[in-house]
Design an enzyme around this catalytic site. Sequence first.
Site, PDB file in Angstrom:
ATOM      1  N   GLU A  74       5.342 -18.196 -24.737  1.00 16.04           N
ATOM      2  CA  GLU A  74       3.908 -18.249 -24.442  1.00 16.04           C
ATOM      3  C   GLU A  74       3.347 -19.169 -25.669  1.00 16.04           C
ATOM      4  OE1 GLU A  74       2.227 -14.604 -23.401  1.00 16.04           O
ATOM      5  OE2 GLU A  74       0.247 -15.458 -23.513  1.00 16.04           O
ATOM      6  N   LYS A  83      11.081  -6.589 -19.762  1.00 18.75           N
ATOM      7  CA  LYS A  83      10.449  -7.527 -20.676  1.00 18.75           C
ATOM      8  C   LYS A  83      10.108  -6.717 -21.961  1.00 18.75           C
ATOM      9  CE  LYS A  83       7.046 -10.708 -19.968  1.00 18.75           C
ATOM     10  NZ  LYS A  83       6.198 -10.286 -21.187  1.00 18.75           N
TER      11      LYS A  83
HETATM   12  O1  KIV Z   1       1.682  -9.379 -19.526  1.00 19.45           O
HETATM   13  C1  KIV Z   1       1.762 -10.581 -19.085  1.00 19.45           C
HETATM   14  O2  KIV Z   1       1.169 -11.012 -17.848  1.00 19.45           O
HETATM   15  C2  KIV Z   1       2.842 -11.686 -19.503  1.00 19.45           C
HETATM   16  C3  KIV Z   1       2.606 -12.938 -19.012  1.00 19.45           C
HETATM   17  C4  KIV Z   1       1.349 -13.511 -19.726  1.00 19.45           C
HETATM   18  C5  KIV Z   1       3.911 -13.567 -19.634  1.00 19.45           C
HETATM   19  O3  KIV Z   1       3.373 -11.170 -20.412  1.00 19.45           O
END
Ligand code: KIV
Length: 270
Positions: free
Chosen positions: A188, A119
């Site tokens: 988010e 991600k």
């Molecule tokens: O780092 C994380 O936990 C996240 C979530 C809040 C989506 O990116």
Amino acid sequence: MKTPNVPKVTTHVLNEMKVRGKKISMLTSYDYSMARIVDCAGIDVILVGDSASNVMAGHKTTLPVTLNEMIYHASSVTRGSERALVVVDLPFGTYQGNSRKALESAIRIMKESSADAVKLEGGGEIIESVIRILSAGIPVMGHLGLTPQSIHKFGTYRVRATEPEEAKKIIADAQLLADTGCFALVLEKIPAKLAEKITKSIKIPVIGIGAGNKVDGQVLVIHDMLGINQDFSPRFLRRYHNLHEEIKMAVEKYIRDVKNVDFPNENEQY
Ligand code: KIV
């Protein structure tokens, strides 16, 4: 207990879930034992978030966590999960402004942790990195709205995209990430109406955190939803437990038992 022959959640499965209107559940985990519990419970996606920087290491922001630390957390999680799709955050400084470095970082995560996907935070400004990572066959999840790695630019963790200009940019970035080939997108802390509009307009699953319930799924940080972490109480957070208090009470009882020579008893010794 491990469940035999459980069908693995794949990016394709998530896409099918969006098409069929079945909600996607996602939680973070950072270690083997927690991942086993979360996976056994039937979660669809485990995120090895760079929130590890906050909840595991005690940093104030997500910026300090390193690639090596993320690989350590991710490889612990993949050893503990069988069914869930495991997605790993590329940490700050490992993909911005340099797509070759981004690819190297993503390859290290995939090779050294056996994760299923990575991600990245951001839209147009990181699209070259997204394209290069995708070109190596690595699935990419996007992340827009409040992107904690940019906290020093935002200056606050308040809700994003309440102004039309920022909302327009998020809509355009979401479309760009979807068109480029991301398999899913995290939104988010943005207004629920905006998240709904984006969810309806793009073909890939949208996972919300503080983005209302008209998205394709939800994600929370496990330490927050279990009440282990007590100093974070945004409106979007639902606490399912008060583990801080329960663990503290258990530890207090253990201390008492040790001091009173109540532990171990005769049945607890050799
Ligand atoms: O780092 C994380 O936990 C996240 C979530 C809040 C989506 O990116």
